[in-house]
Design a protein around this motif. Structure first.
Motif, PDB file in Angstrom:
ATOM      1  N   GLU A  40     130.554  82.448 -23.181  1.00  0.00           N
ATOM      2  CA  GLU A  40     129.176  82.524 -22.710  1.00  0.00           C
ATOM      3  C   GLU A  40     128.635  81.157 -22.312  1.00  0.00           C
ATOM      4  OE1 GLU A  40     124.852  84.291 -24.123  1.00  0.00           O
ATOM      5  OE2 GLU A  40     126.648  84.618 -25.318  1.00  0.00           O
ATOM      6  N   GLN A  53     123.737  89.378 -15.658  1.00  0.00           N
ATOM      7  CA  GLN A  53     124.909  89.850 -16.339  1.00  0.00           C
ATOM      8  C   GLN A  53     126.143  89.527 -15.503  1.00  0.00           C
ATOM      9  OE1 GLN A  53     122.226  91.682 -15.746  1.00  0.00           O
ATOM     10  NE2 GLN A  53     121.426  91.531 -17.800  1.00  0.00           N
ATOM     11  N   GLU A  64     125.353  87.658 -21.024  1.00  0.00           N
ATOM     12  CA  GLU A  64     123.989  87.514 -20.546  1.00  0.00           C
ATOM     13  C   GLU A  64     123.560  86.053 -20.622  1.00  0.00           C
ATOM     14  OE1 GLU A  64     121.213  90.212 -22.115  1.00  0.00           O
ATOM     15  OE2 GLU A  64     122.366  91.970 -21.577  1.00  0.00           O
ATOM     16  N   GLY A  87     131.797  92.857 -23.784  1.00  0.00           N
ATOM     17  CA  GLY A  87     130.455  93.347 -23.467  1.00  0.00           C
ATOM     18  C   GLY A  87     130.448  94.661 -22.727  1.00  0.00           C
ATOM     19  N   LYS A 202     117.402  94.097 -23.063  1.00  0.00           N
ATOM     20  CA  LYS A 202     117.757  92.873 -23.786  1.00  0.00           C
ATOM     21  C   LYS A 202     118.473  93.143 -25.105  1.00  0.00           C
ATOM     22  CE  LYS A 202     113.761  90.566 -21.736  1.00  0.00           C
ATOM     23  NZ  LYS A 202     112.406  90.019 -21.987  1.00  0.00           N
ATOM     24  N   SER A 204     121.182  93.689 -27.645  1.00  0.00           N
ATOM     25  CA  SER A 204     122.585  93.283 -27.665  1.00  0.00           C
ATOM     26  C   SER A 204     123.469  94.426 -28.136  1.00  0.00           C
ATOM     27  CB  SER A 204     122.774  92.076 -28.589  1.00  0.00           C
ATOM     28  OG  SER A 204     122.064  90.950 -28.117  1.00  0.00           O
ATOM     29  N   ILE A 205     124.703  94.434 -27.658  1.00  0.00           N
ATOM     30  CA  ILE A 205     125.671  95.413 -28.132  1.00  0.00           C
ATOM     31  C   ILE A 205     125.806  95.271 -29.644  1.00  0.00           C
ATOM     32  CG2 ILE A 205     128.052  96.229 -27.967  1.00  0.00           C
ATOM     33  CD1 ILE A 205     126.372  96.583 -25.418  1.00  0.00           C
ATOM     34  N   GLU A 207     123.360  96.067 -31.740  1.00  0.00           N
ATOM     35  CA  GLU A 207     122.022  96.163 -32.302  1.00  0.00           C
ATOM     36  C   GLU A 207     121.534  97.607 -32.223  1.00  0.00           C
ATOM     37  OE1 GLU A 207     120.112  91.743 -31.728  1.00  0.00           O
ATOM     38  OE2 GLU A 207     119.684  93.237 -30.177  1.00  0.00           O
TER      39      GLU A 207
END
Length: 364
Positions: A40, A53, A64, A87, A202, A204-205, A207
């Motif tokens: 990232e 993205q 992101e 992701g 927004k 996150s994967i 969450e």
């Protein structure tokens, strides 16, 4: 060799345009040793101008960067940079992840949904961008050994609350069916001022967001008891229609014929076009696309403007007792076609003028 090219080059699995190649040279990266993966921080360091993205091809991952509120068009972004990572996915317009999925009648009676009136968290597993501002979200069910158990037609209410602020609620109709065990999918359009859609964008994967299912979330139920269905749709209003079509087209003994008028701004924003095209080949579904911003699109030969009485009269069956009309779209669409959504016993607008009765029109 990236040093003398004005054209895009592929290096270590990356597709880079001339500007991106120049950025690599500027930071001293050697083409022969350019990494096979971008972390990232490297993505942000090398390509901060993307502000979006980054398409990651093998796992469908998204990294992101620093300004995720600015979304570049997925089709151009995917052409700009391809690599492998972690992701979710970005897809070009109309390449729906639901493409060629068969209609599936996995009917569950009302009252069997895994969610209840008590807010229950669900983990985000996957995010796929289907257009530049619409995403398909896959969530885990509370019990991953069972299907969601949602009846047809019905929706869920998403809920989140920021510290010190009032909770935000937003209803969403899953586009997945009860044949899908352990997960469910929502198609969400992102609005700049939409608190819930911005929150989901927004998220996150891994969450979670809370969901509620109450009696008020249960809408008109299948079987619908009419020989002809008319679906008047705008934008993400397609989601309850997909749910209904799964039941109607996926039930072998059901002979109901369906006509859909589907309003979108342009061709790129037609949600689920591949799916609808495939289902139309069954012979029981007719889809008429209506584009409001196609005046300068030389490739578009279909209907333009907005869904109105003339288009309904041209393409849909007359207002006999054997016809049911379903409406779902933005507020101006209700005002023009049938009257306010929150007044189900009131019918005005184009449908009233064409002779349809209150009991023939359902407002999602």
């Amino acid at each position: 060799d990236l040093s003398h090219s004005n054209m895009s080059r592929t290096v270590g699995g990356f597709v880079l345009d001339a500007e991106q190649s120049a950025r690599i040279r500027a930071v001293g990266e050697d083409a022969s040793s350019f990494p096979g993966k971008l972390l990232e921080d490297e993505a942000c360091r090398l390509f901060p101008e993307l502000h979006t993205q980054i398409y990651l091809e093998s796992t469908g991952a998204i990294v992101e960067p620093y300004a995720p509120d600015k979304i570049a068009h997925p089709s151009s972004l995917a052409k700009s940079l391809k690599t492998v990572g972690y992701g979710d996915q970005v897809r070009s317009p109309n390449t729906s992840p639901m493409k060629r999925r068969k209609p599936t009648a996995a009917i569950s009676p009302a009252g069997q949904c895994q969610f209840s009136e008590t807010p229950t968290p669900a983990k985000l597993l996957h995010r796929t961008w289907t257009t530049h501002d619409s995403m398909l979200l896959t969530f885990a069910c509370p019990d991953q050994g069972k299907p969601l158990g949602l009846s047809t037609c019905a929706c869920l209410t998403a809920r989140f609350a920021e510290e010190g602020a009032e909770p935000v609620f937003r209803p969403y109709t899953p586009v997945s069916t009860n044949a899908q065990v352990g997960t469910f999918q929502l198609l969400v359009k992102v609005y700049w001022e939409g608190k819930m859609s911005q929150h989901l964008k927004k998220l996150s994967i891994g969450e979670t967001v809370e969901f509620i299912h109450a009696e008020r979330n249960v809408k008109i139920q299948y079987p619908f008891g009419r020989q002809h269905l008319v679906m008047l749709v705008g934008g993400t209003g397609i989601t309850p229609m997909v749910q209904a079509l799964h039941a109607v087209l996926g039930t072998a003994e059901d002979t109901t014929e369906v006509t859909m008028l589907y309003g979108s701004r342009n061709q790129e924003e037609i949600l689920g076009k591949d799916l609808l095209d495939h289902w139309s080949s069954t012979g029981r579904l007719k889809v008429v696309h209506v584009l409001s911003e196609a005046k300068d699109d030389a490739t578009w030969t279909g209907a333009t403007g907005f869904i109105d009485a003339a288009l309904i009269a041209e393409h849909c069956p007359a207002a006999t007792e054997d016809v049911l009309v379903m409406v779902c779209g933005p507020p101006p669409m209700y005002d023009a076609l049938c009257g306010p959504r929150d007044k189900p016993q009131e019918l005005t607008g184009a449908l009233s003028n064409l002779g349809y009765k209150v009991d023939q029109v359902f407002k999602f």
